[in-house]
Design a protein around this motif. Structure first.
Motif, short mmCIF file in Angstrom:
data_model
loop_
_atom_site.label_atom_id
_atom_site.label_comp_id
_atom_site.label_asym_id
_atom_site.label_seq_id
_atom_site.Cartn_x
_atom_site.Cartn_y
_atom_site.Cartn_z
N SER A 242 132.58 69.55 76.34
CA SER A 242 133.22 70.71 75.72
C SER A 242 132.73 71.97 76.44
O SER A 242 131.80 71.92 77.25
CB SER A 242 132.81 70.80 74.24
N TRP A 243 133.35 73.10 76.13
CA TRP A 243 132.92 74.37 76.72
C TRP A 243 131.43 74.61 76.46
O TRP A 243 130.68 74.93 77.37
CB TRP A 243 133.75 75.53 76.16
N SER A 244 131.02 74.48 75.20
CA SER A 244 129.62 74.78 74.87
C SER A 244 128.66 73.81 75.54
O SER A 244 127.57 74.21 75.96
CB SER A 244 129.41 74.82 73.36
N GLU A 245 129.04 72.55 75.68
CA GLU A 245 128.19 71.58 76.38
C GLU A 245 128.12 71.90 77.88
O GLU A 245 127.05 71.86 78.49
CB GLU A 245 128.72 70.16 76.19
N PHE A 246 129.28 72.20 78.45
CA PHE A 246 129.34 72.47 79.90
C PHE A 246 128.51 73.69 80.24
O PHE A 246 127.74 73.69 81.20
CB PHE A 246 130.79 72.69 80.34
N THR A 247 128.67 74.76 79.47
CA THR A 247 127.98 76.01 79.79
C THR A 247 126.50 75.99 79.41
O THR A 247 125.79 76.96 79.70
CB THR A 247 128.70 77.22 79.16
N ALA A 248 126.04 74.92 78.84
CA ALA A 248 124.60 74.73 78.59
C ALA A 248 123.97 73.85 79.67
O ALA A 248 122.76 73.69 79.71
CB ALA A 248 124.38 74.10 77.22
N LEU A 249 124.81 73.29 80.55
CA LEU A 249 124.38 72.31 81.54
C LEU A 249 123.90 72.96 82.83
O LEU A 249 124.58 73.84 83.37
CB LEU A 249 125.56 71.37 81.84
N ARG A 250 122.76 72.54 83.32
CA ARG A 250 122.32 72.94 84.66
C ARG A 250 123.25 72.25 85.64
O ARG A 250 123.54 71.06 85.52
CB ARG A 250 120.87 72.53 84.91
N SER A 251 123.75 72.97 86.63
CA SER A 251 124.79 72.42 87.49
C SER A 251 124.31 71.21 88.29
O SER A 251 125.09 70.32 88.60
CB SER A 251 125.39 73.49 88.40
N ARG A 252 123.01 71.14 88.60
CA ARG A 252 122.50 69.97 89.34
C ARG A 252 122.71 68.68 88.56
O ARG A 252 122.81 67.61 89.15
CB ARG A 252 121.03 70.16 89.70
N GLN B 52 128.20 80.85 92.39
CA GLN B 52 129.11 80.04 93.20
C GLN B 52 130.13 79.38 92.30
O GLN B 52 129.88 79.14 91.12
CB GLN B 52 128.34 78.98 93.99
N ALA B 53 131.27 79.08 92.88
CA ALA B 53 132.34 78.40 92.15
C ALA B 53 132.88 77.27 93.02
O ALA B 53 132.69 77.26 94.23
CB ALA B 53 133.45 79.37 91.79
N ALA B 54 133.55 76.35 92.37
CA ALA B 54 134.17 75.23 93.08
C ALA B 54 135.50 74.92 92.43
O ALA B 54 135.68 75.10 91.23
CB ALA B 54 133.27 74.00 93.03
N THR B 55 136.42 74.43 93.25
CA THR B 55 137.71 73.99 92.75
C THR B 55 138.11 72.71 93.47
O THR B 55 137.78 72.51 94.64
CB THR B 55 138.79 75.08 92.92
N TYR B 56 138.79 71.86 92.73
CA TYR B 56 139.32 70.63 93.31
C TYR B 56 140.48 70.14 92.46
O TYR B 56 140.55 70.41 91.28
CB TYR B 56 138.24 69.54 93.46
N ARG B 57 141.39 69.46 93.14
CA ARG B 57 142.58 68.93 92.48
C ARG B 57 142.54 67.42 92.35
O ARG B 57 143.34 66.83 91.63
CB ARG B 57 143.83 69.32 93.26
N GLN B 58 141.63 66.78 93.06
CA GLN B 58 141.61 65.32 93.09
C GLN B 58 140.26 64.77 92.64
O GLN B 58 139.22 65.27 93.06
CB GLN B 58 141.89 64.82 94.51
N ALA C 13 138.47 70.81 84.19
CA ALA C 13 137.12 70.37 84.53
C ALA C 13 136.42 69.76 83.31
O ALA C 13 135.72 68.75 83.43
CB ALA C 13 136.30 71.54 85.08
N GLN C 14 136.63 70.35 82.15
CA GLN C 14 136.02 69.80 80.93
C GLN C 14 136.52 68.38 80.69
O GLN C 14 135.74 67.49 80.34
CB GLN C 14 136.36 70.67 79.73
N LYS C 15 137.81 68.18 80.90
CA LYS C 15 138.38 66.84 80.72
C LYS C 15 137.80 65.87 81.74
O LYS C 15 137.43 64.74 81.41
CB LYS C 15 139.91 66.90 80.85
N CYS C 16 137.69 66.31 82.98
CA CYS C 16 137.17 65.47 84.05
C CYS C 16 135.72 65.04 83.77
O CYS C 16 135.36 63.88 83.93
CB CYS C 16 137.26 66.24 85.37
N PHE C 17 134.90 65.98 83.32
CA PHE C 17 133.47 65.71 83.08
C PHE C 17 133.18 65.28 81.65
O PHE C 17 132.05 64.92 81.33
CB PHE C 17 132.63 66.95 83.41
N GLU C 18 134.17 65.37 80.75
CA GLU C 18 134.05 64.95 79.35
C GLU C 18 133.08 65.82 78.54
O GLU C 18 132.45 65.35 77.59
CB GLU C 18 133.63 63.48 79.25
#
Length: 153
Positions: free
Chosen positions: A74-84, A143-149, A67-72
């Motif tokens: 890092s862990w610290s950036e992602f976990t600081a992000l509001r999901s909206r 909530q969680a989400a998963t996707y392969r494509q 997911a980090q690769k997909c959204f570009e």
């Protein structure tokens, strides 16, 4: 990177067990539910997994490396992000409707949504399953989400 939930076996168990309980199918191979399941899901899984908390304006608390690769991010950036903020403003109403439906029904599958990466690259996430994170005591944890494509617009 702080490891917080990235390699946490209890959080991995929450993801895996709630997916099985709520969706009715395993998130990962049941034989892989060993000590290294958290590491495998975070580092090596060939599919994306993200999760957000229960805040009124939820924040991501987990994003595996796919997911980090997909959204570009890092862990610290992602976990600081509001999901909206993973969706552009015009696409947020559709995303909010999906999440509210999941909140009341438990999960949704087959979702397709437009998302935006850190660089501004727009991409579709496809065949997404979103589910409520419910712990063993029945407590709603997010909530969680998963996707392969995914594919670029």
């Amino acid at each position: 990177m702080t490891t917080s939930l990235a390699l946490d076996p209890d959080f991995c168990k929450l993801l895996v067990s709630s997916h099985l309980r709520v969706v009715g199918t395993p998130l990962i191979d049941q034989n892989a539910l060993q000590e290294d399941a958290a590491r495998w899901l975070y580092e090596d899984a060939p599919f994306c997994v993200v999760a957000h908390d229960t805040d009124a304006d939820p924040r991501f608390v987990y994003a595996n490396r796919a997911a980090q690769k997909c959204f570009e991010y890092s862990w610290s950036e992602f976990t600081a992000l509001r999901s909206r903020l993973s969706a552009e403003h015009p696409d947020r109403d559709e995303r909010d409707a999906l999440l509210e439906s999941v909140r009341t029904k438990g999960y949704a599958s087959g979702y397709r949504g437009l998302r935006i990466a850190k660089s501004g690259r727009r991409f579709w996430i496809e065949n997404v399953t979103v589910w409520n994170l419910i712990d063993d005591d029945g407590v709603y944890r997010g909530q969680a989400a998963t996707y392969r494509q995914w594919k670029d617009v």
